[in-house]
Design a protein around this motif. Structure first.
Motif, mmCIF file in Angstrom:
data_model
loop_
_atom_site.group_PDB
_atom_site.id
_atom_site.type_symbol
_atom_site.label_atom_id
_atom_site.label_comp_id
_atom_site.label_asym_id
_atom_site.label_seq_id
_atom_site.Cartn_x
_atom_site.Cartn_y
_atom_site.Cartn_z
ATOM 1 N N SER A 109 0.789 -1.222 -0.072
ATOM 2 C CA SER A 109 -0.028 0.083 0.118
ATOM 3 C C SER A 109 0.793 1.296 -0.048
ATOM 4 O O SER A 109 0.595 2.110 -0.650
ATOM 5 C CB SER A 109 -0.934 -0.067 1.303
ATOM 6 N N ALA A 110 1.949 1.228 0.746
ATOM 7 C CA ALA A 110 2.753 2.409 1.097
ATOM 8 C C ALA A 110 3.637 2.605 -0.440
ATOM 9 O O ALA A 110 3.611 3.694 -1.112
ATOM 10 C CB ALA A 110 3.776 2.360 2.014
ATOM 11 N N ILE A 143 11.870 -3.273 -2.802
ATOM 12 C CA ILE A 143 13.329 -3.966 -3.172
ATOM 13 C C ILE A 143 14.426 -2.877 -2.189
ATOM 14 O O ILE A 143 15.345 -3.510 -1.636
ATOM 15 C CB ILE A 143 13.794 -3.934 -4.519
ATOM 16 N N LEU A 144 14.589 -1.597 -2.326
ATOM 17 C CA LEU A 144 15.366 -0.702 -1.795
ATOM 18 C C LEU A 144 15.194 -0.780 -0.237
ATOM 19 O O LEU A 144 16.081 -0.674 0.438
ATOM 20 C CB LEU A 144 15.164 0.847 -2.253
ATOM 21 N N VAL A 145 13.670 -0.907 0.143
ATOM 22 C CA VAL A 145 13.546 -1.059 1.730
ATOM 23 C C VAL A 145 14.284 -2.310 2.195
ATOM 24 O O VAL A 145 14.875 -2.237 3.346
ATOM 25 C CB VAL A 145 12.020 -1.024 1.864
ATOM 26 N N VAL A 146 14.114 -3.463 1.595
ATOM 27 C CA VAL A 146 14.543 -4.626 1.947
ATOM 28 C C VAL A 146 16.183 -4.423 2.300
ATOM 29 O O VAL A 146 16.846 -4.861 3.217
ATOM 30 C CB VAL A 146 14.307 -5.695 1.254
ATOM 31 N N ILE A 147 16.800 -3.661 1.140
ATOM 32 C CA ILE A 147 18.170 -3.361 1.303
ATOM 33 C C ILE A 147 18.586 -2.611 2.358
ATOM 34 O O ILE A 147 19.700 -2.914 3.072
ATOM 35 C CB ILE A 147 18.919 -2.846 -0.129
ATOM 36 N N TRP A 296 9.341 11.022 0.188
ATOM 37 C CA TRP A 296 10.403 10.529 1.199
ATOM 38 C C TRP A 296 9.388 10.022 2.417
ATOM 39 O O TRP A 296 9.928 8.724 2.989
ATOM 40 C CB TRP A 296 11.127 11.829 1.794
ATOM 41 N N VAL A 297 8.379 10.660 2.707
ATOM 42 C CA VAL A 297 7.518 9.963 3.919
ATOM 43 C C VAL A 297 6.997 8.569 3.414
ATOM 44 O O VAL A 297 6.806 7.629 4.097
ATOM 45 C CB VAL A 297 6.410 11.149 4.099
ATOM 46 N N VAL A 302 7.053 2.700 4.381
ATOM 47 C CA VAL A 302 7.368 1.309 3.883
ATOM 48 C C VAL A 302 8.694 0.543 5.011
ATOM 49 O O VAL A 302 8.519 -0.647 5.188
ATOM 50 C CB VAL A 302 7.877 1.047 2.620
ATOM 51 N N PHE A 303 9.632 1.348 4.906
ATOM 52 C CA PHE A 303 10.701 0.949 5.829
ATOM 53 C C PHE A 303 10.221 0.693 7.348
ATOM 54 O O PHE A 303 10.723 -0.579 7.672
ATOM 55 C CB PHE A 303 11.782 2.257 6.044
#
Length: 450
Positions: A109-110, A143-147, A296-297, A302-303
């Motif tokens: 959702s994010a 993908i970037l959040v998981v990294i 950014w928010v 998600v992070f």
């Protein structure tokens, strides 16, 4: 420290930042127009107040449980303790089962909201091309959040604070623009104009509150990280109430700010209402800048959400109640990497498949029964067995807040609609089937080894 131990390194400031970044996220920016459209009048501000009220009341339940059971997994531990030896095993399994679907939906959702606002920055495209680009963007966000999460928790705490600063700065800018415009208080003065409190208003408020409550979800995120919070009996409740207070004020002021500048019809019709609001006041460049800040928010939410939910399958597996592979902790960075990677993979798939409006309602419908309502019932049962002195934090006016929260959650579940109520019940029923099959398999295996 053994490699399967999580360290208490998260401070009150970091815990509040983790809660707040998940709470804000992309939600208030993408549902503002929908809430206004449902309420059909200046009283749409009441839907944001309703979301804040439920969050505050429900946080009392989370505070008693989180302060008393400060362990990784949050609701997994609360349901297990609340429903006792037999019922607790089933309820905690059902929660973990739903997290495997729910957490990726929250991530999606994010990420989808991120791609929706990113479209404001892109050139006009055909509907097919625009849809493809947005899916690629949302998948890349996951993908970037998981990294970024693939590292030690103390580093993540610092990242969360940095993201929180960006969240607060974005909201402050939007609110400041409305204040500077000179008509900031007008929406408040007129929020009761032509208001008739009847069945139609109650129905609209319930439906709109599905969207606003989605924006508040995350005030309890620290409970999933309970074993990593310093002084949890104090910092877990404080971080939740501080987060709710700050975010409720920001949400209300942001909506007032936008409504003081743009007419209600334009708010209802816009997919990028905050970007258009800023562009209207300060020009195209300012609209682009605020859109970047909103992205950014969205990324920060998600992070934060992924961080908290990755601890739930880990906690259940470590307890022997879920698949063992989820109990694995990274040998040097000391975090549940298998759980993170699994949820991240599903989040990526969901972000490529679903639409924003369906994801928001599905998230609430799935979690209300097994998490929010059951958690309140479990707390009442635990009070009856253990007594009030068992708990390390005491809510005022017990048990009134618990009963009130359960009643409101039932009303919100009804407001999600028949389709999503059925989906929530099917998800719960499928979990029961898997649990029974798992128990049967374990008994059969035990008999063979005798």
């Amino acid at each position: 420290m053994s490699q399967d131990t999580l360290a208490r390194r998260i401070t009150l400031l970091q815990a509040t930042a983790i809660n707040s970044t998940e709470m804000v996220g992309i939600g208030p920016f993408v549902v503002l127009n929908g809430v206004a459209a449902v309420m059909q009048g200046p009283w749409f501000l009441y839907a944001w107040l309703a979301g804040a009220f439920l969050s505050f009341v429900d946080a009392m339940i989370w505070s008693e449980l989180g302060a008393t059971f400060p362990e990784a997994g949050g609701s997994y531990n609360f349901l297990k303790a609340g429903f006792g030896e037999k019922g607790g095993k089933l309820m905690s399994f059902l929660f973990t089962w739903q997290v495997l679907i729910l957490a990726p939906l929250v991530m999606a959702s994010a990420a989808i909201g991120f791609s929706q606002y990113a479209a404001y920055l892109l050139p006009k495209m055909t509907p097919f091309t625009a849809g493809l680009v947005q899916r690629l963007i949302s998948g890349s966000v996951v993908i970037l959040v998981v990294i970024l999460l693939y590292r030690k928790i103390e580093t993540i705490g610092k990242i969360s604070v940095a993201m929180w600063i960006g969240v607060l700065g974005t909201m402050a800018w939007v609110i400041g623009c409305g204040v500077a415009h000179g008509n900031f208080l007008e929406p408040i003065r007129h929020m009761n104009d032509n208001l008739v409190v009847n069945k139609a208003f109650a129905g609209a408020l319930g439906y709109a509150s599905v969207k606003t409550i989605y924006c508040y979800l995350g005030y309890y995120n620290v409970c999933h990280l309970g074993s990593e919070i310093k002084k949890p009996e104090v910092n877990i409740p404080r971080s939740m109430f501080i987060s709710i207070g700050i975010i409720a004020l920001l949400y209300f002021c942001m909506n007032v700010s936008v409504a003081s500048v743009l007419p209600l019809g334009r708010i209802q019709a816009s997919d990028y209402v905050v970007s258009e609001f800023t562009e209207y006041l300060l020009g195209t460049t300012a609209g682009i800048i605020v859109t970047v800040l909103i992205l950014w928010v969205a990324f920060a939410s998600v992070f934060s959400a992924t961080l908290g939910y990755s601890r739930v399958p880990y906690a259940a597996a470590k307890d022997g109640a879920f698949f063992k592979v989820f109990a694995r902790v990274h040998p040097t960075k000391h975090f549940p990497h298998v759980s993170l990677l699994f949820l991240g993979a599903l989040g990526f798939i969901f972000s490529m498949l679903f639409k924003m409006k369906d994801v928001i309602t599905a998230i609430l419908a799935m979690r209300i029964l097994v998490q929010f309502i059951a958690q309140g019932v479990g707390l009442l049962m635990l009070h009856r067995r253990k007594g009030r002195n068992f708990f390390k934090w005491h809510m005022p006016l017990f048990p009134l807040p618990v009963i009130l929260a359960i009643a409101i959650w039932i009303a919100i579940f009804y407001s999600t609609g028949v389709q999503f109520m059925e989906a929530g019940l099917v998800a719960t029923a499928s979990g029961v089937v898997v649990y029974v099959a798992k128990q049967y398999y374990q008994r059969s295996l035990a008999q063979k080894t005798l």
